[in-house]
Design a protein around this motif. Structure first.
Motif, short mmCIF file in Angstrom:
data_model
loop_
_atom_site.label_atom_id
_atom_site.label_comp_id
_atom_site.label_asym_id
_atom_site.label_seq_id
_atom_site.Cartn_x
_atom_site.Cartn_y
_atom_site.Cartn_z
N PHE A 68 67.78 6.82 -12.35
CA PHE A 68 68.71 5.92 -12.95
C PHE A 68 69.60 5.00 -12.08
CE2 PHE A 68 68.25 9.86 -15.45
CZ PHE A 68 68.15 9.24 -16.81
N GLN A 69 70.09 4.09 -12.86
CA GLN A 69 70.96 2.96 -11.76
C GLN A 69 71.86 3.48 -10.90
OE1 GLN A 69 73.11 -0.22 -14.30
NE2 GLN A 69 73.89 -0.83 -12.79
N GLY A 70 71.64 3.07 -9.98
CA GLY A 70 72.57 3.18 -8.62
C GLY A 70 71.97 4.26 -7.59
N SER A 71 71.12 5.00 -7.87
CA SER A 71 70.55 6.05 -7.29
C SER A 71 69.64 5.13 -6.11
CB SER A 71 69.62 6.85 -7.78
OG SER A 71 70.07 7.79 -8.88
N THR A 72 69.84 5.98 -5.06
CA THR A 72 68.82 5.47 -3.62
C THR A 72 67.61 6.30 -3.80
OG1 THR A 72 70.90 4.66 -2.43
CG2 THR A 72 68.84 5.10 -1.19
N LEU A 73 66.36 5.35 -3.66
CA LEU A 73 65.10 6.10 -3.56
C LEU A 73 64.48 6.00 -2.17
CD1 LEU A 73 63.88 5.19 -7.10
CD2 LEU A 73 65.14 7.29 -6.43
N GLU A 74 63.81 7.00 -1.53
CA GLU A 74 62.85 6.61 -0.59
C GLU A 74 61.66 6.93 -0.85
OE1 GLU A 74 64.78 9.53 2.16
OE2 GLU A 74 66.54 8.32 2.76
N ASP A 96 66.78 11.89 -2.53
CA ASP A 96 67.22 12.92 -1.79
C ASP A 96 68.62 13.45 -2.34
OD1 ASP A 96 65.48 13.52 -0.13
OD2 ASP A 96 66.01 12.22 1.57
N ALA A 97 69.56 12.55 -2.70
CA ALA A 97 70.90 12.93 -3.16
C ALA A 97 71.01 14.04 -4.21
CB ALA A 97 71.61 11.82 -3.52
N LYS A 98 69.61 14.19 -5.11
CA LYS A 98 69.41 14.98 -6.18
C LYS A 98 68.51 15.90 -5.89
CE LYS A 98 71.30 11.83 -9.90
NZ LYS A 98 70.90 11.23 -11.08
N ALA A 99 68.00 15.92 -4.83
CA ALA A 99 66.83 16.86 -4.40
C ALA A 99 65.56 16.95 -5.33
CB ALA A 99 67.30 18.33 -4.37
N GLN A 100 65.29 15.46 -5.78
CA GLN A 100 64.16 15.15 -6.78
C GLN A 100 63.08 14.28 -6.33
OE1 GLN A 100 66.16 13.08 -9.91
NE2 GLN A 100 67.27 14.98 -10.83
N VAL A 101 61.81 14.94 -6.54
CA VAL A 101 60.87 13.98 -6.35
C VAL A 101 60.60 13.35 -7.57
CG1 VAL A 101 58.11 13.98 -6.07
CG2 VAL A 101 59.63 15.68 -4.80
N ALA A 102 60.84 11.99 -7.70
CA ALA A 102 60.63 10.87 -8.67
C ALA A 102 59.25 10.80 -9.09
CB ALA A 102 61.49 9.91 -8.38
N ALA A 103 58.34 10.40 -8.27
CA ALA A 103 56.99 10.19 -8.68
C ALA A 103 56.05 10.59 -7.11
CB ALA A 103 56.90 8.91 -8.83
#
Length: 317
Positions: A68-74, A96-103
């Motif tokens: 979602f908007q505003g999250s930082t993705l690495e 990383d902030a949510k400890a999630q693998v997005a894809a």
């Protein structure tokens, strides 16, 4: 795995379903890949001076969590395999902030001659550099439904066209055809590289090019039998590029269901060059039915399932 790219999700990357559109997952992986290739001495300018270019021939994505908007993705990644014919790469898109693998992504790139598109060997220096970036595929990065083996290339356009009617509005099913313009091609007459060969280049404008009042993009939505908004959420995709069409060629994309389950559909679109009769690309999409109001997966509504069953041809898998 090495950090290769970092960015914040922009408002223009949010589609009408309220989350980051799937196209921007691949955008980030491609930026990471560009950085990795540059570290191997395979950056665009260096290759062009030698009459070569890198081509992304096989791309697999497994979607894990919506963002979602505003999250930082690495994006982190490295090399799974490397030889003279190709580099197979692995990337992870992480919040990383949510400890999630997005894809997660598995991509294969090859070196070709810019003027002829004939395959070229990957330089030894690049292979040596790639050896220092080897990574091991984690279990969560492995495909679930889509087979990454050699795809079927013996499908004939006329057979598909005869068996698949053209009376459907579903984007994974409807037939699209166009003739490639010279203005869309590179200096050698080949269709310029596109992120989306799934629909033959019929792509909506990028959101930043649209007026704010018109900014509404994303997958089609429907109404379920109980009156809720319903859509398809991608779980996995694979795109295989077989050859690049040229100016004046007519290309046609056509789709069918090659797998159908209670909540999930496995769709495949083929792109053909009807001028030459050859296959250009194929795209697989595994998606799950999603109740957009309850925000949960649901069984495919009966009326829609009837339509999908009419185009279910597992023998084309």
């Amino acid at each position: 795995m090495r950090l290769l790219h970092e960015s914040e999700i922009k408002p223009t990357e949010i589609d009408h379903l309220g989350h980051m559109n799937v196209r921007f997952y691949m955008d980030r992986a491609q930026r990471a890949n560009k950085a990795l290739m540059a570290s191997f001495g395979l950056d665009k300018n260096a290759l062009a001076s030698g009459g070569a270019r890198l081509v992304q021939k096989d791309s697999y994505i497994r979607y894990h969590r919506e963002q979602f908007q505003g999250s930082t993705l690495e994006v982190r990644g490295g090399v799974l395999q490397a030889d003279a014919s190709r580099l197979q790469l692995y990337f992870e898109l992480v919040n990383d902030a949510k400890a999630q693998v997005a894809a997660t992504f598995i991509m294969s790139v090859s070196l070709v001659d810019r003027a002829t598109r004939a395959d070229l060997p990957v330089p030894e220096a690049a292979l040596a550099a790639a050896a220092d970036e080897r990574v091991t595929m984690p279990e969560h990065g492995r495909p679930r439904t889509i087979d990454l083996g050699a795809p079927r290339l013996d499908i004939v356009y006329e057979e598909l066209a005869e068996r698949l009617s053209d009376e459907h509005s579903d984007p994974m099913s409807r037939r699209m055809q166009r003739t490639i313009k010279a203005s869309e091609c590179d200096e050698f007459g080949f269709l310029a590289e596109s992120r989306d060969m799934m629909f033959g280049g019929f792509r909506m404008p990028r959101p930043e090019a649209m007026r704010e009042a018109e900014r509404s993009f994303g997958p089609m939505t429907f109404v379920s039998d109980d009156g809720h908004r319903f859509g398809w959420a991608s779980l996995e995709t694979r795109n295989v590029q077989v050859e690049q069409p040229r100016a004046g060629d007519t290309i046609c994309s056509i789709g069918a269901e090659i797998g159908l389950h209670s909540k999930v559909r496995h769709s495949r679109r083929w792109m053909f060059n009807t001028t030459t009769g050859r296959l250009v690309s194929l795209n697989d999409n595994v998606s799950v039915g999603l109740d957009l109001d309850a925000r949960r997966t649901i069984e495919i509504p009966p009326k829609l399932r009837t339509v999908l069953e009419s185009r279910h041809f597992p023998e084309f898998a």
